[in-house]
Motif scaffolding. Structure first.
Motif, PDB file in Angstrom:
ATOM      1  N   UNK A 104      36.506  34.290  28.626  1.00  0.00           N
ATOM      2  CA  UNK A 104      36.235  35.055  29.845  1.00  0.00           C
ATOM      3  C   UNK A 104      37.515  35.342  30.634  1.00  0.00           C
ATOM      4  N   UNK A 105      38.504  35.990  30.040  1.00  0.00           N
ATOM      5  CA  UNK A 105      39.800  36.176  30.715  1.00  0.00           C
ATOM      6  C   UNK A 105      39.750  37.096  31.930  1.00  0.00           C
ATOM      7  N   UNK A 106      38.703  37.919  32.079  1.00  0.00           N
ATOM      8  CA  UNK A 106      38.660  38.849  33.211  1.00  0.00           C
ATOM      9  C   UNK A 106      37.583  38.485  34.231  1.00  0.00           C
ATOM     10  N   UNK A 107      36.983  37.290  34.105  1.00  0.00           N
ATOM     11  CA  UNK A 107      35.912  36.918  35.021  1.00  0.00           C
ATOM     12  C   UNK A 107      36.442  36.841  36.464  1.00  0.00           C
ATOM     13  N   UNK A 108      35.731  37.460  37.378  1.00  0.00           N
ATOM     14  CA  UNK A 108      36.091  37.407  38.792  1.00  0.00           C
ATOM     15  C   UNK A 108      37.187  38.368  39.219  1.00  0.00           C
ATOM     16  N   UNK A 109      37.677  39.206  38.305  1.00  0.00           N
ATOM     17  CA  UNK A 109      38.752  40.138  38.645  1.00  0.00           C
ATOM     18  C   UNK A 109      38.176  41.461  39.138  1.00  0.00           C
ATOM     19  N   UNK A 110      38.973  42.188  39.927  1.00  0.00           N
ATOM     20  CA  UNK A 110      38.527  43.498  40.377  1.00  0.00           C
ATOM     21  C   UNK A 110      38.757  44.518  39.258  1.00  0.00           C
ATOM     22  N   UNK A 111      38.159  45.715  39.365  1.00  0.00           N
ATOM     23  CA  UNK A 111      38.251  46.698  38.269  1.00  0.00           C
ATOM     24  C   UNK A 111      39.674  47.014  37.833  1.00  0.00           C
ATOM     25  N   UNK A 112      40.604  47.117  38.781  1.00  0.00           N
ATOM     26  CA  UNK A 112      41.993  47.424  38.414  1.00  0.00           C
ATOM     27  C   UNK A 112      42.609  46.282  37.613  1.00  0.00           C
ATOM     28  N   UNK A 113      42.344  45.048  38.056  1.00  0.00           N
ATOM     29  CA  UNK A 113      42.884  43.884  37.355  1.00  0.00           C
ATOM     30  C   UNK A 113      42.288  43.762  35.953  1.00  0.00           C
ATOM     31  N   UNK A 114      40.981  44.091  35.820  1.00  0.00           N
ATOM     32  CA  UNK A 114      40.324  44.031  34.512  1.00  0.00           C
ATOM     33  C   UNK A 114      40.993  44.990  33.536  1.00  0.00           C
ATOM     34  N   UNK A 115      41.274  46.199  34.003  1.00  0.00           N
ATOM     35  CA  UNK A 115      41.925  47.199  33.144  1.00  0.00           C
ATOM     36  C   UNK A 115      43.307  46.720  32.716  1.00  0.00           C
TER      37      UNK A 115
END
Length: 315
Positions: free
Chosen positions: A157-168
């Protein structure tokens, strides 16, 4: 690169993982999917050496996790869902500490500087970790996984809790890391898995439910190819002409669009590509095709079909 054979983990009478068999090739990004309690974290903890298996074997870069645990750990970088951060350390001190634990060697300091640049945390290297945002903390966790330049990265789950920009940004980074590392990626964000992973393993109740590429899974679950089609022209004439095209199994209007355009949902035989005859048929009539797109089953549809009990559906 990773070989898993007959892997089983039991807790008393409960089998958290039951007879798993799969491999991960060098340079591959593998999606590892399953509902909560399916056995994903147990499997990843076994691969990384945190817990032993009850039965079966796991080899990483040719080393058995039970016979050569230290060698295995040298080849693995692990990012758990909750990164193991020491909040009262600065970013740089924490990564230096992680490098000492991993015995990263004399080039550790320059390597850490490169890693900080790679994951974009160099600008916060002197800040206490507890004062960082969730996104930066996740990046620090990823940086510690990269120390020692491991051949294998296991990301939970490396992108859990991140905002859309951070996920990208993290998604792009994982794709880039896949050029030099073998990666197992566990995520509940299924479009992310489709975008990043070349192959997926879906696990349910401790057993493998499916292994294949997202594209092949979609083809395997759909006997027909589904298309969404928008044509500008008289509805009855369009329907009559398309139904004459070989391979078309079904077509019905879905909704009226602006002007004379109508959206249709159609199905064709899976091994017949109807796009070319469809184009020429509408061109002969002088009716422009405004939109044509696939409606094949998404990874999310497949995941739900494989992991949802009939009892749950009835409720």
């Amino acid at each position: 690169m990773i070989e898993i054979q007959n892997l089983t983990k039991s807790y008393g009478r409960i089998k958290a993982v039951n007879n798993l068999n799969f491999t991960v090739e060098k340079g591959e990004i593998l999606g590892f999917l399953g509902p909560n309690g399916a056995g994903k974290s147990t499997t990843m903890n076994i691969i990384t050496g945190y817990i032993p298996p009850s039965q079966g074997t796991v080899k990483v870069c040719g080393f058995d996790i039970l016979e050569n645990p230290n060698e295995v750990k040298k080849h693995i970088g692990y990012l758990p869902e909750l990164p193991p951060l020491y909040l009262d350390m600065t970013v740089k001190d924490y990564l230096d500490f992680a490098g000492d634990l991993k015995m990263a060697g004399k080039s550790k300091r320059s390597r850490i500087a490169d890693i900080m640049e790679l994951v974009k945390i160099a600008d916060v290297k002197d800040r206490l970790i507890k004062n960082l945002s969730k996104g930066y903390k996740q990046r620090v966790g990823l940086a510690q996984a990269l120390i020692g330049n491991p051949d294998v990265l296991i990301l939970d789950e490396p992108t859990v809790g991140l905002d859309p920009k951070q996920i990208i940004e993290i998604r792009r980074l994982i794709k880039a890391l896949g050029e030099e590392h073998t990666i197992i990626l566990s995520s509940h964000i299924l479009p992310e898995v489709s975008a990043v992973c070349e192959r997926v393993v879906i696990i349910n109740k401790g057993e493998i439910a499916a292994i294949d590429t997202p594209q092949n899974l979609s083809k395997g679950f759909d006997a027909a190819a589904r298309l969404s089609l928008t044509v500008e022209g008289p509805k009855d004439t369009v329907l009559a002409r398309i139904r004459e095209i070989p391979g078309v199994k079904y077509i019905e209007p879905h909704m009226e669009k602006t002007g004379a355009a109508v959206n249709y949902v159609m199905e064709s035989e899976r091994d017949v590509d109807v796009r070319r005859p469809l184009f020429f048929a509408m061109a002969e009539l002088g009716y422009p095709i405004l939109e044509l797109k696939s409606m094949d089953m998404s990874l999310e549809d497949i995941f739900l079909q494989l992991t949802t009990d009939e009892k749950e559906v009835e409720q």
